[in-house]
Design a protein around this motif. Structure first.
Motif, mmCIF file in Angstrom:
data_model
loop_
_atom_site.group_PDB
_atom_site.id
_atom_site.type_symbol
_atom_site.label_atom_id
_atom_site.label_comp_id
_atom_site.label_asym_id
_atom_site.label_seq_id
_atom_site.Cartn_x
_atom_site.Cartn_y
_atom_site.Cartn_z
ATOM 1 N N HIS A 150 23.480 49.452 34.398
ATOM 2 C CA HIS A 150 22.690 49.592 32.834
ATOM 3 C C HIS A 150 21.301 49.604 32.994
ATOM 4 O O HIS A 150 20.390 50.438 32.212
ATOM 5 C CB HIS A 150 23.101 48.514 32.272
ATOM 6 C CG HIS A 150 22.514 48.463 30.754
ATOM 7 N ND1 HIS A 150 22.890 49.307 29.849
ATOM 8 C CD2 HIS A 150 21.761 47.665 30.294
ATOM 9 C CE1 HIS A 150 22.083 49.337 28.536
ATOM 10 N NE2 HIS A 150 21.470 48.254 28.852
ATOM 11 N N PRO A 183 19.930 53.175 31.041
ATOM 12 C CA PRO A 183 19.980 52.745 29.904
ATOM 13 C C PRO A 183 20.497 53.359 28.672
ATOM 14 O O PRO A 183 20.921 52.842 27.888
ATOM 15 C CB PRO A 183 18.574 52.218 29.776
ATOM 16 C CG PRO A 183 17.717 53.367 30.319
ATOM 17 C CD PRO A 183 18.689 53.741 31.849
ATOM 18 N N THR A 212 26.274 50.386 28.337
ATOM 19 C CA THR A 212 25.634 49.462 27.512
ATOM 20 C C THR A 212 26.747 48.659 26.793
ATOM 21 O O THR A 212 26.368 47.332 26.561
ATOM 22 C CB THR A 212 24.905 50.260 26.041
ATOM 23 O OG1 THR A 212 23.857 51.142 27.118
ATOM 24 C CG2 THR A 212 24.332 48.922 25.203
#
Length: 439
Positions: free
Chosen positions: A248, A252, A258
């Motif tokens: 992550h 991102p 996520t």
């Protein structure tokens, strides 16, 4: 006025605990009630609600799982195997001890367990290879701290919870704990190698030669079936916690990562793995529960309540304002490092006393000055942890406890006048260098 009373209460909690040999968290709870109820007019139920349930649960859960490895001897066997493999390189053994201590602590043994397990071995080895025993003590102390700072170990988990408790995201908390781990690892390694290089007692001519350590460092027995299973569980546990976080962090924007990362909770996963360990018969539940660090839990919770009362009274904001306005901005990181170092010498526990008290100050200073919170948290933590070798701290006391009675006065002076100044100086230098890089 209320803020001054709270500061006095914090000092009294520490003094009472140190002088009467009682848990600092107990007087802190009492002061939290008296100040919160009678000076701030808080309801008793609101004061009880200040109990840091999140941190309490996480430490409890992690301890339950990793205590299986303590009880069935997995960690001791691992330490013995690693040390035995390097017995033919005596000059490298203090460095090996450092990394073994870091590994064992990172795998969940915790700082104090590592100190108890490895300190007597380290002192024996140093005497055998004619190296200043302070180096052996420092190797275990710094290694244990480094391992405990790992993101899923005791210190790392506490730091992450304290940081998110100040309103920062889990990503910032993860990045900060990772930074603390790396910076302290580098600093600790420099201290150990530097002390070895400048140690007058080190016999360089012995490097690479085999020394007979058969009596004190016997060949470790192979891992039994329980221990092999326990090691596998630990590695799976670490992978489940770290891989989603790293992915992550690298990607991102990935929605699936996520989502998965948002569902990962170290405490809840540790409970599941503790149940699996029970089903697999890796240990006795009563013995595992008895190994939970209840004293640490009470200390952290009690100081957490008193710190929360201080926040209600505005004490943290006042301290943060003083640091932000009275200290030149370029000196704030190193000032926090020095303050944490000296407070920890008195407090005796960074994670139990100093971190809960000063982390809120860091958050406020970051907001007021615009300085990187990761920078401030790292400098404060590096400074606070650097005083673990102090003879007035638990780590320094454990080292003296395993030192021969006839040599304890010498060890006391070595810790106080060599180990402690060197560690604090290195923490200050590390803070300055880190600030110069990212500030």
């Amino acid at each position: 006025m209320n803020s001054m009373i709270i500061i006095i209460a914090v000092i009294l909690s520490i003094v009472i605990g140190r002088m009467k040999k009682i848990n600092i968290g107990l007087p802190a709870m009492a002061f939290a009630y008296l100040i919160g109820s009678f000076l701030l007019n808080m309801k008793p139920g609101a004061i009880i609600a200040l109990w840091p349930m999140g941190i309490f649960f996480v430490i409890l859960a992690i301890s339950l799982f990793f205590n299986f490895a303590n009880e069935n001897g997995t960690l001791e066997t691992l330490a013995s195997n690693l040390l035995y493999r390097f017995r033919a390189y005596p000059a490298m053994l203090p460095v090996v001890i450092f990394f073994v201590a870091a590994l064992i602590a990172a795998l969940g043994a915790g700082y104090y367990a590592v100190m108890v397990i490895l300190t007597p071995i380290a002192l024996i080895i140093c005497n055998k290879i004619n190296v200043n025993p302070l180096i052996g003590g420092l190797a275990v102390d710094l290694g244990g701290q480094v391992g405990s700072n790992f993101m899923i170990s005791l210190n790392g988990v506490i730091f992450r919870n304290l940081i998110t408790g100040e309103g920062y995201s889990s990503e910032i908390a993860f990045t900060t704990t990772l930074t603390i781990f790396i910076i302290y690892l580098i600093m600790a390694f420099v201290i150990i190698t530097g002390m070895m290089f400048f140690s007058r007692k080190q016999t360089l001519s012995g490097a690479g030669q085999s020394i007979n350590l058969s009596e004190e460092l016997k060949k470790a027995v192979p891992f039994n079936q329980k221990q092999k299973i326990n090691l596998s569980l630990i590695f799976i546990f670490v992978a489940i916690l770290l891989i989603p976080s790293f992915l992550h962090f690298m990607f991102p924007g990935a929605k699936m990562l996520t989502f998965i990362n948002s569902k990962i909770d170290v405490g809840l996963i540790a409970i599941i793995f503790a149940i699996i360990a029970l089903f697999l018969g890796l240990g006795d539940d009563k013995s595992v529960i008895s190994r939970v660090p209840w004293n640490t839990l009470i200390m952290i919770s009690g100081m957490g309540m008193l710190t929360a009362v201080a926040v209600k009274a505005g004490t943290i904001q006042l301290l943060a304002h003083w640091v932000s306005t009275s200290i030149p901005i370029g000196l704030i990181p190193v000032t926090l490092s020095i303050v944490a170092a000296f407070v920890n010498i008195i407090g005796g526990s960074f994670v139990g006393v100093v971190a809960p008290a000063l982390f809120p100050v860091v958050a406020s200073v970051a907001h007021l000055t615009g300085l990187n919170p990761t920078l401030l948290y790292t400098c404060l933590t590096v400074g606070g942890l650097a005083t673990g070798i102090s003879p007035f701290s638990a780590g320094g006391a454990i080292i003296m406890g395993f030192t021969k009675e006839s040599e304890r006065d010498v060890m006391f002076r070595r810790e106080l006048f060599i180990g402690l100044p060197v560690s604090i100086a290195c923490a200050v230098v590390a803070s300055l260098i880190y600030f110069a890089i990212v500030g």
